[in-house]
Design a protein around this motif. Structure first.
Motif, PDB file in Angstrom:
ATOM      1  N   ILE A   1       0.891  -1.165  -0.052  1.00  9.85           N
ATOM      2  CA  ILE A   1      -0.019  -0.266  -0.019  1.00  9.85           C
ATOM      3  C   ILE A   1       0.903   1.061   0.082  1.00  9.85           C
ATOM      4  CG2 ILE A   1      -1.912   1.206   1.441  1.00  9.85           C
ATOM      5  CD1 ILE A   1      -2.401  -1.635   0.361  1.00  9.85           C
ATOM      6  N   THR A   2       0.604   2.272  -0.966  1.00 13.16           N
ATOM      7  CA  THR A   2       1.506   3.414  -0.924  1.00 13.16           C
ATOM      8  C   THR A   2       0.587   4.684  -0.851  1.00 13.16           C
ATOM      9  OG1 THR A   2       1.284   3.727  -3.135  1.00 13.16           O
ATOM     10  CG2 THR A   2       3.103   2.015  -2.761  1.00 13.16           C
ATOM     11  N   ASP A   3       1.159   5.780  -1.090  1.00 11.78           N
ATOM     12  CA  ASP A   3       0.451   7.330  -1.320  1.00 11.78           C
ATOM     13  C   ASP A   3       0.053   7.470  -2.537  1.00 11.78           C
ATOM     14  OD1 ASP A   3       2.988   7.637  -2.415  1.00 11.78           O
ATOM     15  OD2 ASP A   3       2.982   9.376  -1.030  1.00 11.78           O
ATOM     16  N   ALA A   4       0.452   6.358  -3.570  1.00 11.78           N
ATOM     17  CA  ALA A   4       0.251   7.051  -5.075  1.00 11.78           C
ATOM     18  C   ALA A   4      -1.041   6.756  -5.592  1.00 11.78           C
ATOM     19  CB  ALA A   4       1.194   6.051  -5.848  1.00 11.78           C
ATOM     20  N   GLY A   5      -1.824   6.222  -4.672  1.00 10.20           N
ATOM     21  CA  GLY A   5      -3.568   6.019  -5.071  1.00 10.20           C
ATOM     22  C   GLY A   5      -4.197   4.832  -4.148  1.00 10.20           C
ATOM     23  N   ALA A   6      -5.254   4.694  -4.288  1.00  6.33           N
ATOM     24  CA  ALA A   6      -5.995   3.538  -3.369  1.00  6.33           C
ATOM     25  C   ALA A   6      -5.668   2.238  -4.139  1.00  6.33           C
ATOM     26  CB  ALA A   6      -7.453   3.781  -3.385  1.00  6.33           C
TER      27      ALA A   6
ATOM     28  N   VAL B   1      -2.131   2.275   7.543  1.00  6.14           N
ATOM     29  CA  VAL B   1      -2.992   2.286   6.334  1.00  6.14           C
ATOM     30  C   VAL B   1      -4.277   2.700   6.546  1.00  6.14           C
ATOM     31  CG1 VAL B   1      -3.917   0.754   4.605  1.00  6.14           C
ATOM     32  CG2 VAL B   1      -1.587   0.204   5.558  1.00  6.14           C
ATOM     33  N   TYR B   2      -4.725   3.561   5.563  1.00 12.30           N
ATOM     34  CA  TYR B   2      -6.274   3.990   5.644  1.00 12.30           C
ATOM     35  C   TYR B   2      -6.991   3.373   4.739  1.00 12.30           C
ATOM     36  CZ  TYR B   2      -3.659   7.637   8.228  1.00 12.30           C
ATOM     37  OH  TYR B   2      -2.869   8.416   9.093  1.00 12.30           O
ATOM     38  N   LEU B   3      -8.294   2.902   5.190  1.00 11.42           N
ATOM     39  CA  LEU B   3      -9.261   1.935   4.703  1.00 11.42           C
ATOM     40  C   LEU B   3     -10.496   2.894   4.251  1.00 11.42           C
ATOM     41  CD1 LEU B   3      -9.066  -1.210   7.029  1.00 11.42           C
ATOM     42  CD2 LEU B   3      -7.678  -0.879   4.883  1.00 11.42           C
ATOM     43  N   GLY B   4     -10.952   2.587   3.214  1.00 13.51           N
ATOM     44  CA  GLY B   4     -12.305   2.795   2.959  1.00 13.51           C
ATOM     45  C   GLY B   4     -12.835   1.820   1.875  1.00 13.51           C
TER      46      GLY B   4
ATOM     47  N   THR C   1      -8.574   8.405   1.256  1.00 14.76           N
ATOM     48  CA  THR C   1      -7.293   9.159   1.769  1.00 14.76           C
ATOM     49  C   THR C   1      -7.061   9.067   3.143  1.00 14.76           C
ATOM     50  OG1 THR C   1      -8.304  11.187   2.282  1.00 14.76           O
ATOM     51  CG2 THR C   1      -8.041  10.752  -0.264  1.00 14.76           C
ATOM     52  N   SER C   2      -5.725   9.521   3.356  1.00 14.81           N
ATOM     53  CA  SER C   2      -5.530   9.448   4.899  1.00 14.81           C
ATOM     54  C   SER C   2      -6.539  10.682   5.674  1.00 14.81           C
ATOM     55  CB  SER C   2      -4.207  10.092   5.243  1.00 14.81           C
ATOM     56  OG  SER C   2      -3.868  11.219   4.566  1.00 14.81           O
ATOM     57  N   SER C   3      -6.967  11.421   5.107  1.00 14.36           N
ATOM     58  CA  SER C   3      -8.191  12.347   5.753  1.00 14.36           C
ATOM     59  C   SER C   3      -9.379  11.823   5.890  1.00 14.36           C
ATOM     60  CB  SER C   3      -8.354  13.786   4.805  1.00 14.36           C
ATOM     61  OG  SER C   3      -7.218  14.256   4.555  1.00 14.36           O
ATOM     62  N   ASN C   4      -9.759  10.677   5.034  1.00 12.59           N
ATOM     63  CA  ASN C   4     -11.130  10.291   5.186  1.00 12.59           C
ATOM     64  C   ASN C   4     -11.393   8.822   5.499  1.00 12.59           C
ATOM     65  OD1 ASN C   4     -10.968   9.043   2.772  1.00 12.59           O
ATOM     66  ND2 ASN C   4     -11.916  10.418   1.513  1.00 12.59           N
ATOM     67  N   GLY C   5     -10.182   8.217   5.296  1.00  7.57           N
ATOM     68  CA  GLY C   5     -10.188   6.784   5.834  1.00  7.57           C
ATOM     69  C   GLY C   5      -9.992   6.252   7.040  1.00  7.57           C
ATOM     70  N   PHE C   6     -10.641   4.972   7.345  1.00  7.50           N
ATOM     71  CA  PHE C   6     -10.290   4.468   8.659  1.00  7.50           C
ATOM     72  C   PHE C   6      -8.808   4.082   8.888  1.00  7.50           C
ATOM     73  CE2 PHE C   6     -10.304   0.619  11.382  1.00  7.50           C
ATOM     74  CZ  PHE C   6     -10.990   1.020  12.425  1.00  7.50           C
ATOM     75  N   PRO C   7      -8.135   4.639  10.074  1.00  2.00           N
ATOM     76  CA  PRO C   7      -6.771   4.217  10.214  1.00  2.00           C
ATOM     77  C   PRO C   7      -6.619   2.708  10.710  1.00  2.00           C
ATOM     78  CG  PRO C   7      -7.386   5.586  12.011  1.00  2.00           C
ATOM     79  CD  PRO C   7      -8.484   5.443  11.065  1.00  2.00           C
TER      80      PRO C   7
ATOM     81  N   CYS D   1      -2.021   5.080   2.004  1.00  2.00           N
ATOM     82  CA  CYS D   1      -0.888   5.594   3.017  1.00  2.00           C
ATOM     83  C   CYS D   1      -0.930   6.860   2.868  1.00  2.00           C
ATOM     84  CB  CYS D   1       0.517   4.943   3.039  1.00  2.00           C
ATOM     85  SG  CYS D   1       0.594   3.226   3.712  1.00  2.00           S
ATOM     86  N   ALA D   2      -0.576   7.839   3.740  1.00  3.79           N
ATOM     87  CA  ALA D   2      -0.379   9.113   3.902  1.00  3.79           C
ATOM     88  C   ALA D   2       0.800   9.425   3.048  1.00  3.79           C
ATOM     89  CB  ALA D   2      -0.120   9.574   5.250  1.00  3.79           C
ATOM     90  N   VAL D   3       1.000  10.587   2.552  1.00  2.00           N
ATOM     91  CA  VAL D   3       2.045  11.258   1.613  1.00  2.00           C
ATOM     92  C   VAL D   3       3.316  10.805   2.161  1.00  2.00           C
ATOM     93  CG1 VAL D   3       2.975  13.045   0.466  1.00  2.00           C
ATOM     94  CG2 VAL D   3       0.451  13.024   0.851  1.00  2.00           C
TER      95      VAL D   3
END
Length: 92
Positions: free
Chosen positions: A10-15, A38-41, A47-53, A73-75
């Motif tokens: 999992i990276t920051d490049a996209g879901a 990792v942020y889940l949705g 994103t790291s702003s709207n996902g479940f950590p 992931c976050a940036v």
């Protein structure tokens, strides 16, 4: 019951889709085996702003939905996950 296992980077490049939608699924288990959160949705807009950590070395067990799970992931960060699905395929 049938079991399916997955692993993903999992990276920051996209879901990244971790588990696909499956109407036969009875449980999805997702574990963060990496070194970053990792942020889940439920779709690729997570994103790291709207996902479940999902913190490092923690597990999410979903027994109530059959929708997809995505991770990001976050940036500047990356992590790894392992996932398993349990479904009704193969039940007599």
């Amino acid at each position: 019951m049938a079991y399916k296992g997955y692993s993903a980077s999992i990276t920051d490049a996209g879901a990244t889709q971790i588990v696909a939608s499956n109407t036969d699924r009875t449980k999805a288990t997702i574990k963060n085996t990496g070194t970053k959160t990792v942020y889940l949705g439920s779709d690729n807009s997570v994103t790291s702003s709207n996902g479940f950590p999902l913190l490092v070395n923690t597990t999410l067990e979903d027994t109530s939905t059959v929708t997809s799970w995505y991770g990001r992931c976050a940036v500047g960060e990356s992590s790894t996950i392992k996932a398993e699905e349990q479904d009704l395929v193969g039940v007599n």
